[in-house]
Write a protein that holds these residues in place. Structure first.
Motif, PDB file in Angstrom:
ATOM      1  N   VAL A   1       4.953  -8.782 -10.420  1.00  0.00           N
ATOM      2  CA  VAL A   1       3.981  -9.663 -11.072  1.00  0.00           C
ATOM      3  C   VAL A   1       4.691 -10.967 -11.446  1.00  0.00           C
ATOM      4  N   PRO A   2       4.154 -12.140 -11.025  1.00  0.00           N
ATOM      5  CA  PRO A   2       4.890 -13.407 -11.209  1.00  0.00           C
ATOM      6  C   PRO A   2       5.114 -13.833 -12.654  1.00  0.00           C
ATOM      7  N   VAL A   3       4.343 -13.315 -13.613  1.00  0.00           N
ATOM      8  CA  VAL A   3       4.537 -13.704 -15.015  1.00  0.00           C
ATOM      9  C   VAL A   3       5.270 -12.622 -15.797  1.00  0.00           C
ATOM     10  N   SER A   4       5.775 -11.629 -15.095  1.00  0.00           N
ATOM     11  CA  SER A   4       6.474 -10.528 -15.761  1.00  0.00           C
ATOM     12  C   SER A   4       7.977 -10.681 -15.600  1.00  0.00           C
ATOM     13  N   GLU A   5       8.727 -10.195 -16.569  1.00  0.00           N
ATOM     14  CA  GLU A   5      10.185 -10.194 -16.472  1.00  0.00           C
ATOM     15  C   GLU A   5      10.682  -8.999 -15.670  1.00  0.00           C
ATOM     16  N   SER A   6       9.774  -8.075 -15.365  1.00  0.00           N
ATOM     17  CA  SER A   6      10.138  -6.893 -14.590  1.00  0.00           C
ATOM     18  C   SER A   6      10.290  -7.264 -13.118  1.00  0.00           C
ATOM     19  N   SER A   7      11.178  -6.579 -12.436  1.00  0.00           N
ATOM     20  CA  SER A   7      11.385  -6.793 -11.003  1.00  0.00           C
ATOM     21  C   SER A   7      10.795  -5.664 -10.171  1.00  0.00           C
ATOM     22  N   VAL A   8      10.031  -4.786 -10.810  1.00  0.00           N
ATOM     23  CA  VAL A   8       9.423  -3.652 -10.104  1.00  0.00           C
ATOM     24  C   VAL A   8       8.281  -4.152  -9.232  1.00  0.00           C
ATOM     25  N   ALA A   9       8.271  -3.699  -7.984  1.00  0.00           N
ATOM     26  CA  ALA A   9       7.239  -4.138  -7.035  1.00  0.00           C
ATOM     27  C   ALA A   9       5.866  -3.642  -7.457  1.00  0.00           C
ATOM     28  N   LYS A  10       4.898  -4.552  -7.529  1.00  0.00           N
ATOM     29  CA  LYS A  10       3.522  -4.217  -7.882  1.00  0.00           C
ATOM     30  C   LYS A  10       2.512  -4.792  -6.883  1.00  0.00           C
ATOM     31  N   LEU A  11       2.990  -5.604  -5.958  1.00  0.00           N
ATOM     32  CA  LEU A  11       2.109  -6.250  -4.981  1.00  0.00           C
ATOM     33  C   LEU A  11       1.381  -5.208  -4.139  1.00  0.00           C
ATOM     34  N   THR A  12       0.045  -5.347  -4.028  1.00  0.00           N
ATOM     35  CA  THR A  12      -0.739  -4.362  -3.276  1.00  0.00           C
ATOM     36  C   THR A  12      -1.518  -4.959  -2.088  1.00  0.00           C
ATOM     37  N   HIS A  13      -1.811  -6.255  -2.142  1.00  0.00           N
ATOM     38  CA  HIS A  13      -2.638  -6.824  -1.075  1.00  0.00           C
ATOM     39  C   HIS A  13      -2.514  -8.348  -1.058  1.00  0.00           C
ATOM     40  N   ILE A  14      -2.546  -8.917   0.125  1.00  0.00           N
ATOM     41  CA  ILE A  14      -2.566 -10.378   0.317  1.00  0.00           C
ATOM     42  C   ILE A  14      -3.788 -10.738   1.144  1.00  0.00           C
ATOM     43  N   HIS A  15      -4.526 -11.703   0.661  1.00  0.00           N
ATOM     44  CA  HIS A  15      -5.700 -12.209   1.399  1.00  0.00           C
ATOM     45  C   HIS A  15      -5.552 -13.718   1.530  1.00  0.00           C
ATOM     46  N   ARG A  16      -5.701 -14.213   2.766  1.00  0.00           N
ATOM     47  CA  ARG A  16      -5.625 -15.658   2.977  1.00  0.00           C
ATOM     48  C   ARG A  16      -6.655 -16.079   4.016  1.00  0.00           C
ATOM     49  N   ASP A  17      -7.356 -17.178   3.712  1.00  0.00           N
ATOM     50  CA  ASP A  17      -8.382 -17.706   4.614  1.00  0.00           C
ATOM     51  C   ASP A  17      -8.454 -19.214   4.379  1.00  0.00           C
ATOM     52  N   GLN A  18      -7.984 -19.982   5.344  1.00  0.00           N
ATOM     53  CA  GLN A  18      -7.985 -21.437   5.212  1.00  0.00           C
ATOM     54  C   GLN A  18      -8.609 -22.090   6.442  1.00  0.00           C
TER      55      GLN A  18
ATOM     56  N   LEU B   1      -5.793 -13.956   7.303  1.00  0.00           N
ATOM     57  CA  LEU B   1      -4.962 -12.762   7.394  1.00  0.00           C
ATOM     58  C   LEU B   1      -5.161 -11.872   6.182  1.00  0.00           C
ATOM     59  N   GLY B   2      -4.896 -10.596   6.399  1.00  0.00           N
ATOM     60  CA  GLY B   2      -4.922  -9.616   5.329  1.00  0.00           C
ATOM     61  C   GLY B   2      -3.717  -8.706   5.490  1.00  0.00           C
ATOM     62  N   ILE B   3      -2.975  -8.515   4.421  1.00  0.00           N
ATOM     63  CA  ILE B   3      -1.797  -7.645   4.455  1.00  0.00           C
ATOM     64  C   ILE B   3      -1.928  -6.616   3.341  1.00  0.00           C
ATOM     65  N   GLU B   4      -1.826  -5.347   3.682  1.00  0.00           N
ATOM     66  CA  GLU B   4      -1.839  -4.277   2.690  1.00  0.00           C
ATOM     67  C   GLU B   4      -0.411  -3.882   2.364  1.00  0.00           C
ATOM     68  N   VAL B   5      -0.158  -3.642   1.080  1.00  0.00           N
ATOM     69  CA  VAL B   5       1.196  -3.320   0.641  1.00  0.00           C
ATOM     70  C   VAL B   5       1.169  -2.037  -0.193  1.00  0.00           C
ATOM     71  N   THR B   6       2.094  -1.147   0.110  1.00  0.00           N
ATOM     72  CA  THR B   6       2.293   0.049  -0.716  1.00  0.00           C
ATOM     73  C   THR B   6       3.609  -0.132  -1.449  1.00  0.00           C
ATOM     74  N   PRO B   7       3.558  -0.599  -2.703  1.00  0.00           N
ATOM     75  CA  PRO B   7       4.792  -1.015  -3.389  1.00  0.00           C
ATOM     76  C   PRO B   7       5.771   0.107  -3.676  1.00  0.00           C
ATOM     77  N   CYS B   8       5.301   1.343  -3.697  1.00  0.00           N
ATOM     78  CA  CYS B   8       6.200   2.446  -4.013  1.00  0.00           C
ATOM     79  C   CYS B   8       7.059   2.864  -2.809  1.00  0.00           C
ATOM     80  N   LYS B   9       6.730   2.362  -1.634  1.00  0.00           N
ATOM     81  CA  LYS B   9       7.510   2.722  -0.446  1.00  0.00           C
ATOM     82  C   LYS B   9       8.829   1.957  -0.409  1.00  0.00           C
TER      83      LYS B   9
END
Length: 305
Positions: free
Chosen positions: A192-209, A237-245
Motif C-alpha cells: 500500500v503506497p501510504v503504508s510504512e509496511s513492505s508487505v505485498a497487498k497489490l491485487t489488481h491493476i486496471h488501465r485504459d487510456q 490492460l488488466g493484471i491480476e495479482v496474488t500477493p501471497c505467492k
C-alpha cells in the motif's frame, strides 16, 4: 449587377443611337449588352484566379501513413521486491510527406502531436483501497484532451524522428519521413503506497487510456497550422495479482492479449488548444490514494502548478 457604368435616361430621345439607324435594333439596349459582356469578362477573371497554383498549405501531401500497435502481449516484470513493472506493446506511427518548394523566407515544421483523451489507471490493494493516477482537469471535464508532449518541445511529441524542419526559400520539392512510438512502462508498489509496511497487498491493476495523434505542418513564421492526418488509438490492460505467492509468480495478465489496432481517420479532427500548450500529461498527473474507508489522499502532487 452594378458594373459601374452610368446608364442614360431611357426617356431622353435626344441621345444618339448606339447603332446606325439602318441596322435593326437589338433585343436589348446597347448598355445592357455591354453590361453582360463586362460581367462575363469579370467572371472569366475570377475563374482564372481560382485556377492559379495552390498555396503551400493546400499542396502539402501525405504519400503514405501507417499506424499500428505491436501484436504482442504486455510483459510483466517481477524482478523487484518493491515494485511490479510492466511494459505494454508499442504504438507506432509513420508517414512520408511531400513538401512543395517554399518561395519565401519562412520555416515549416512537420511532425506528430499527441494528446490523451481519457485515462483510467487504477491499482487495487484488496480491502484496503486503491491508488489512482489521475488528470484532474481531464477528469472534471474542464478540457477535452491534454498534451502528451515530451514536456520540452511543445506542442510536438518529440524532436528527433518525430519532426522535420524545412527552412525556406527552397527550389525543390522535399520528401521526408516522420515517425513516433509510445508505450507504458510504469512501476507499481507491491505494498500500500501510504503504508510504512513492505508487505505485498497489490491485487489488481486496471488501465485504459485513449489518445489522438495528429500529423501536422506548422509555419513558424506565421503560426499557420495544417492538420494532415488524424489517428486514434487505445491501450487497455488488466493484471491480476496474488500477493501471497512467491515473487516471480504473483502477477498474471488477464486482458487483452493483443490490443485493438489504431484507426486512421478519413476526416481530420480539430486539435484542442489544451493539446498544444503546457502542462503535458506527465507533469499534470496526480497519484491519489482512495481508501475503502476515509477521505482520499494526495500521494504525489502534480509537477506543474
Amino acid at each position: 449587377m452594378d458594373i459601374g457604368l452610368e446608364r442614360p435616361d431611357e426617356g431622353d430621345l435626344r441621345l444618339p443611337p448606339c447603332r446606325p439607324r439602318s441596322m435593326p435594333a437589338p433585343p436589348q439596349d446597347c448598355w445592357s449588352v455591354l453590361g453582360i459582356v463586362l460581367v462575363l469578362g469579370a467572371m472569366g477573371c475570377i475563374q482564372s484566379i481560382s485556377c492559379k497554383a495552390k498555396g503551400i498549405r493546400e499542396s502539402i501531401s501525405v504519400v503514405d501513413v501507417k499506424a499500428s500497435i505491436d501484436p504482442v502481449p504486455t510483459n510483466i516484470d517481477e524482478s523487484s521486491s518493491v515494485v511490479l513493472r510492466y511494459r505494454t506493446p508499442h504504438f507506432r506511427a509513420s508517414a512520408q510527406v511531400l513538401m512543395p518548394p517554399i518561395l519565401k523566407k519562412e520555416t515549416w515544421i512537420v511532425g506528430w502531436i499527441q494528446a490523451c483523451n481519457h485515462m483510467e489507471f487504477y491499482n487495487y490493494y484488496g480491502e484496503h483501497g486503491m491508488s489512482s493516477w489521475e488528470l484532474p482537469d481531464l477528469l472534471e471535464g474542464k478540457i477535452q484532451a491534454i498534451s502528451d508532449s515530451d514536456g520540452v518541445n511543445y506542442p510536438w511529441y518529440g524532436n528527433t524522428t518525430e519532426t522535420c524542419t524545412i527552412i525556406g526559400p527552397t527550389k525543390k520539392e522535399a520528401k521526408f519521413s516522420v515517425s513516433m512510438n509510445d508505450n507504458f512502462y510504469p512501476s507499481v508498489t507491491w505494498a500500500v503506497p501510504v503504508s510504512e509496511s513492505s508487505v505485498a497487498k497489490l491485487t489488481h491493476i486496471h488501465r485504459d487510456q485513449s489518445f489522438t495523434t495528429w500529423l501536422v505542418a506548422t509555419n513558424t513564421t506565421t503560426s499557420e497550422m495544417v492538420t494532415l492526418q488524424t489517428i486514434k488509438w487505445r491501450m487497455k490492460l488488466g493484471i491480476e495479482v496474488t500477493p501471497c505467492k512467491p515473487l516471480g509468480q504473483r502477477a498474471k495478465l488477464r486482458e487483452p492479449s493483443a490490443q485493438e489496432q489504431p484507426q486512421i481517420l478519413n476526416k481530420n479532427e480539430p486539435i484542442p488548444t489544451s493539446a498544444l500548450v503546457k502542462p503535458n500529461a506527465n507533469d499534470a498527473q496526480v497519484l491519489m490514494w482512495r481508501p475503502t474507508d476515509g477521505p482520499p489522499l494526495v500521494v504525489i502532487p502534480p509537477k506543474y502548478r
